[in-house]
Design a protein around this motif. Structure first.
Motif, PDB file in Angstrom:
ATOM      1  N   TYR A 102      19.154  38.585  33.512  1.00  0.00           N
ATOM      2  CA  TYR A 102      19.073  38.844  32.074  1.00  0.00           C
ATOM      3  C   TYR A 102      20.265  38.296  31.286  1.00  0.00           C
ATOM      4  O   TYR A 102      20.435  38.627  30.112  1.00  0.00           O
ATOM      5  CB  TYR A 102      18.940  40.346  31.822  1.00  0.00           C
ATOM      6  N   LEU A 103      21.103  37.472  31.917  1.00  0.00           N
ATOM      7  CA  LEU A 103      22.179  36.820  31.165  1.00  0.00           C
ATOM      8  C   LEU A 103      21.551  35.721  30.301  1.00  0.00           C
ATOM      9  O   LEU A 103      20.882  34.826  30.815  1.00  0.00           O
ATOM     10  CB  LEU A 103      23.212  36.215  32.116  1.00  0.00           C
ATOM     11  N   THR A 104      21.774  35.794  29.009  1.00  0.00           N
ATOM     12  CA  THR A 104      21.128  34.829  28.103  1.00  0.00           C
ATOM     13  C   THR A 104      21.881  33.508  28.110  1.00  0.00           C
ATOM     14  O   THR A 104      22.983  33.396  27.579  1.00  0.00           O
ATOM     15  CB  THR A 104      21.048  35.401  26.671  1.00  0.00           C
ATOM     16  N   ASP A 105      21.255  32.512  28.720  1.00  0.00           N
ATOM     17  CA  ASP A 105      21.859  31.185  28.856  1.00  0.00           C
ATOM     18  C   ASP A 105      21.717  30.382  27.569  1.00  0.00           C
ATOM     19  O   ASP A 105      22.502  29.493  27.284  1.00  0.00           O
ATOM     20  CB  ASP A 105      21.173  30.460  30.012  1.00  0.00           C
ATOM     21  N   THR A 106      20.685  30.698  26.817  1.00  0.00           N
ATOM     22  CA  THR A 106      20.422  30.025  25.534  1.00  0.00           C
ATOM     23  C   THR A 106      20.340  31.078  24.433  1.00  0.00           C
ATOM     24  O   THR A 106      19.617  32.067  24.573  1.00  0.00           O
ATOM     25  CB  THR A 106      19.091  29.251  25.589  1.00  0.00           C
ATOM     26  N   ILE A 107      21.101  30.882  23.360  1.00  0.00           N
ATOM     27  CA  ILE A 107      21.080  31.805  22.221  1.00  0.00           C
ATOM     28  C   ILE A 107      21.004  30.965  20.950  1.00  0.00           C
ATOM     29  O   ILE A 107      21.986  30.331  20.559  1.00  0.00           O
ATOM     30  CB  ILE A 107      22.328  32.707  22.185  1.00  0.00           C
ATOM     31  N   ILE A 108      19.856  30.946  20.323  1.00  0.00           N
ATOM     32  CA  ILE A 108      19.652  30.142  19.114  1.00  0.00           C
ATOM     33  C   ILE A 108      18.988  31.010  18.048  1.00  0.00           C
ATOM     34  O   ILE A 108      18.024  31.716  18.333  1.00  0.00           O
ATOM     35  CB  ILE A 108      18.754  28.916  19.404  1.00  0.00           C
ATOM     36  N   VAL A 109      19.512  30.950  16.843  1.00  0.00           N
ATOM     37  CA  VAL A 109      18.872  31.618  15.710  1.00  0.00           C
ATOM     38  C   VAL A 109      18.214  30.542  14.853  1.00  0.00           C
ATOM     39  O   VAL A 109      18.887  29.640  14.345  1.00  0.00           O
ATOM     40  CB  VAL A 109      19.876  32.433  14.874  1.00  0.00           C
ATOM     41  N   ALA A 110      16.897  30.623  14.738  1.00  0.00           N
ATOM     42  CA  ALA A 110      16.143  29.697  13.883  1.00  0.00           C
ATOM     43  C   ALA A 110      15.831  30.413  12.574  1.00  0.00           C
ATOM     44  O   ALA A 110      15.222  31.475  12.574  1.00  0.00           O
ATOM     45  CB  ALA A 110      14.855  29.260  14.568  1.00  0.00           C
ATOM     46  N   SER A 111      16.281  29.831  11.473  1.00  0.00           N
ATOM     47  CA  SER A 111      16.075  30.439  10.154  1.00  0.00           C
ATOM     48  C   SER A 111      15.107  29.576   9.354  1.00  0.00           C
ATOM     49  O   SER A 111      15.331  28.378   9.159  1.00  0.00           O
ATOM     50  CB  SER A 111      17.413  30.560   9.419  1.00  0.00           C
ATOM     51  N   PHE A 112      14.019  30.190   8.895  1.00  0.00           N
ATOM     52  CA  PHE A 112      12.961  29.476   8.161  1.00  0.00           C
ATOM     53  C   PHE A 112      13.093  29.770   6.671  1.00  0.00           C
ATOM     54  O   PHE A 112      13.030  30.921   6.251  1.00  0.00           O
ATOM     55  CB  PHE A 112      11.586  29.917   8.660  1.00  0.00           C
ATOM     56  N   ASN A 113      13.292  28.710   5.877  1.00  0.00           N
ATOM     57  CA  ASN A 113      13.463  28.841   4.437  1.00  0.00           C
ATOM     58  C   ASN A 113      12.120  28.607   3.740  1.00  0.00           C
ATOM     59  O   ASN A 113      11.582  27.490   3.746  1.00  0.00           O
ATOM     60  CB  ASN A 113      14.501  27.838   3.937  1.00  0.00           C
ATOM     61  N   LEU A 114      11.576  29.661   3.135  1.00  0.00           N
ATOM     62  CA  LEU A 114      10.257  29.574   2.506  1.00  0.00           C
ATOM     63  C   LEU A 114      10.272  28.749   1.222  1.00  0.00           C
ATOM     64  O   LEU A 114       9.257  28.157   0.844  1.00  0.00           O
ATOM     65  CB  LEU A 114       9.730  30.975   2.202  1.00  0.00           C
ATOM     66  N   GLU A 115      11.407  28.700   0.553  1.00  0.00           N
ATOM     67  CA  GLU A 115      11.478  27.994  -0.728  1.00  0.00           C
ATOM     68  C   GLU A 115      11.575  26.490  -0.550  1.00  0.00           C
ATOM     69  O   GLU A 115      11.034  25.727  -1.342  1.00  0.00           O
ATOM     70  CB  GLU A 115      12.680  28.507  -1.534  1.00  0.00           C
ATOM     71  N   THR A 116      12.281  26.050   0.489  1.00  0.00           N
ATOM     72  CA  THR A 116      12.534  24.613   0.663  1.00  0.00           C
ATOM     73  C   THR A 116      11.754  23.994   1.813  1.00  0.00           C
ATOM     74  O   THR A 116      11.845  22.791   2.045  1.00  0.00           O
ATOM     75  CB  THR A 116      14.039  24.364   0.904  1.00  0.00           C
ATOM     76  N   ASP A 117      10.974  24.815   2.557  1.00  0.00           N
ATOM     77  CA  ASP A 117      10.249  24.323   3.736  1.00  0.00           C
ATOM     78  C   ASP A 117      11.199  23.660   4.727  1.00  0.00           C
ATOM     79  O   ASP A 117      10.932  22.573   5.248  1.00  0.00           O
ATOM     80  CB  ASP A 117       9.141  23.342   3.337  1.00  0.00           C
ATOM     81  N   GLN A 118      12.320  24.322   4.984  1.00  0.00           N
ATOM     82  CA  GLN A 118      13.301  23.841   5.950  1.00  0.00           C
ATOM     83  C   GLN A 118      13.485  24.870   7.066  1.00  0.00           C
ATOM     84  O   GLN A 118      13.216  26.055   6.887  1.00  0.00           O
ATOM     85  CB  GLN A 118      14.660  23.605   5.279  1.00  0.00           C
ATOM     86  N   VAL A 119      13.967  24.362   8.190  1.00  0.00           N
ATOM     87  CA  VAL A 119      14.340  25.229   9.301  1.00  0.00           C
ATOM     88  C   VAL A 119      15.758  24.865   9.714  1.00  0.00           C
ATOM     89  O   VAL A 119      16.080  23.686   9.894  1.00  0.00           O
ATOM     90  CB  VAL A 119      13.399  25.059  10.509  1.00  0.00           C
ATOM     91  N   ALA A 120      16.619  25.871   9.857  1.00  0.00           N
ATOM     92  CA  ALA A 120      17.988  25.655  10.333  1.00  0.00           C
ATOM     93  C   ALA A 120      18.138  26.358  11.672  1.00  0.00           C
ATOM     94  O   ALA A 120      17.776  27.524  11.821  1.00  0.00           O
ATOM     95  CB  ALA A 120      19.005  26.193   9.327  1.00  0.00           C
ATOM     96  N   MET A 121      18.668  25.638  12.656  1.00  0.00           N
ATOM     97  CA  MET A 121      18.860  26.205  13.991  1.00  0.00           C
ATOM     98  C   MET A 121      20.361  26.283  14.288  1.00  0.00           C
ATOM     99  O   MET A 121      21.061  25.269  14.242  1.00  0.00           O
ATOM    100  CB  MET A 121      18.144  25.360  15.036  1.00  0.00           C
TER     101      MET A 121
END
Length: 498
Positions: free
Chosen positions: A109-128
């Motif tokens: 259960y050690l998390t080898d990958t930790i990524i937060v994906a943020s979805f912007n509804l106003e600009t149709d962008q995704v930031a990782m």
């Protein structure tokens, strides 16, 4: 005789049709009938789905149709996909993506990958944004563990709580709620890619890794037998699931790929490649493959997102273009927001350079702000050296501002508190005397500041002292003293671009 003549006439007609390479009209009619039948079937299915999903079915004599399993599932799916997603009211949906070994792996259960994906509804962008596994974070009842240990601690305390607890902790670090989480183990990762027929990855830098651990050989008395050698050439490469996993996890690569931050960038590349393959026509128009992927996901992926929410998320962001995807990695680079440290037991850790997570929160809050390329090029061409002094009592203000201006190409040679901390308005002293005018203009566009005609005596004395004591090794082209008006900067601190 009459029948015989009739038969001859029919044979003559058929012979002429054959010679003219024509088919009897009956065949053409059958083809049209077949197409019409298919169209009617599709129309009937569409009408059934439409009316019985949107009707209440209480008084309808055909309401029994709603009790057919597949129809009732479609109805529930349509209803749940119309409900707003968590975060929609804020205009931004945050999803935590976790990768871990899972069963049969050491440190399951050690998390080898930790990524937060943020979805912007106003600009149709995704930031990782990738978070390094060695960064320590505050956790109630746990002290300050490494971030990749949080999931494990939570599972040991309360099985099934790992995703929820990790989301809450990371939400506090970023100063924003994590709406959904998704965790996948290595087995599922490999199987999903294999079912997709592999993924295409562009390798930026060729590298070798001579110490990639072999599963099941962790305790082999022959030390060398515990590892295998990996080699990747620069350029496009088609990878199956096993190779993509190795590319993502490699930690001891040679050269610039030999650190956790390069590895985080590789992980984001693989995620984007999986996304492209999943959204390809060869996948979407293959019901058997889609069904197989869904079954694989059920076994190896855990999430608090319901099927209807996934459908709605798909509907909102299915058309996002590659140029609207922003990739960032928190790092300990000179311009990064983290610095190296050690825990009480001597373990290597990463901590915020500002002493708290204020810069990290500011970064995440303003991830979608993009600096124009022409501004970066202008400042870089002039090689403007900048000293930043905090003229207020707001802790971390100079560091936060420096993180922004570094991304414009400014060479920040010194960050410090000003000996006078009563500035209400920011001030810029141009020691290049107009030679770096484009850099000065860009600085003033970003910072609401007055340009002072000359240095006051107290600042001259401070500069001489800084040079004598080695705090600055070169004369700056500009000195920026921050005032209280800069507390709410409208621009973004950025970390490593991928």
């Amino acid at each position: 005789m009459e029948n015989h003549d009739k038969l001859l006439r029919e044979l003559e007609i058929l012979e002429r049709a054959k010679k003219a390479n024509l088919r009897p009209k009956r065949s053409s009619f059958l083809k049209k009938l077949k197409r019409l039948t298919i169209a009617l079937i599709v129309l009937v299915l569409v009408l059934f789905v439409f009316f019985y999903i949107n009707g209440d079915g209480q008084d309808d004599p055909l309401s029994w149709i709603n009790r057919i399993p597949v129809i009732s599932q479609i109805k529930r799916l349509a209803e749940s996909s119309n409900a707003p997603l968590a975060g929609e009211d804020r205009g931004r949906i945050n999803v935590l993506i976790l990768g871990m070994g899972g069963k049969n792996h050491e440190g399951a259960y050690l998390t080898d990958t930790i990524i937060v994906a943020s979805f912007n509804l106003e600009t149709d962008q995704v930031a990782m944004l990738s978070l390094p596994r060695d960064m320590i974070v505050p956790v109630q009842g746990m002290g300050w563990p490494k971030i990749n240990h949080v999931y494990t601690y939570a599972e040991l305390k309360e099985p099934g709580s790992g995703g929820r607890v990790t989301s809450e902790v990371i939400g506090q670090v970023l100063g924003a709620p994590i709406d959904y989480y998704l965790s996948v183990d290595f087995t599922g990762f490999v199987k999903i890619i294999d079912k997709l027929g592999g993924v295409d990855i562009y390798i930026d830098n060729a590298f070798n890794d001579y110490h990639y651990p072999i599963l099941g050989e962790e305790d082999n008395p022959n030390w060398d037998a515990r590892f295998e050698q990996l080699h990747f050439d620069q350029g496009w490469q088609e990878m199956n699931g096993d190779l993509a996993l190795k590319y993502s996890r490699s930690r001891y690569a040679s050269g610039v790929e030999g650190n956790d931050f390069a590895r985080a960038a590789r992980q984001q590349k693989v995620i984007m490649a999986i996304k492209d393959k999943m959204l390809s026509k060869s996948t979407l128009f293959n019901p058997k493959l889609v069904s197989s992927l869904v079954n694989e996901a059920r076994e190896n992926i855990h999430s608090n997102m319901k099927i209807g929410e996934m459908v709605r998320m798909w509907g909102l962001f299915k058309t996002i273009k590659q140029e609207n995807i922003i990739n960032k990695v928190l790092s300990n680079r000179p311009s990064g927001l983290l610095i190296d440290s050690q825990s009480a037991d001597g373990a290597y850790t990463l901590v915020p350079r500002s002493g708290d997570f204020s810069e990290v929160k500011h970064l995440f809050d303003t991830m979608f702000y993009q600096i124009p390329d022409e501004d970066k090029q202008s400042v870089t061409a002039e090689m403007a050296k900048l000293q930043i002094l905090n003229g207020t009592f707001t802790a971390g203000l100079a560091n936060k501002t420096a993180a922004v201006l570094e991304k414009y190409g400014f060479n920040i040679i010194n960050i410090a508190n000003c000996s006078h901390q009563d500035f209400q308005t920011s001030v810029v002293y141009d020691l290049s005397f107009g030679e770096k005018k484009e850099s000065l203009q860009i600085l003033l566009e970003q910072i609401e500041a007055n340009v002072a005609p000359s240095l006051p005596d107290w600042l001259k004395a401070d500069i001489k002292k800084d040079i004598a004591e080695g705090r600055i090794t070169a004369q700056p082209d500009m000195i920026l003293i921050l005032g209280t008006n800069i507390d709410q900067m409208p621009i973004s601190t950025e970390d490593v671009d991928i």
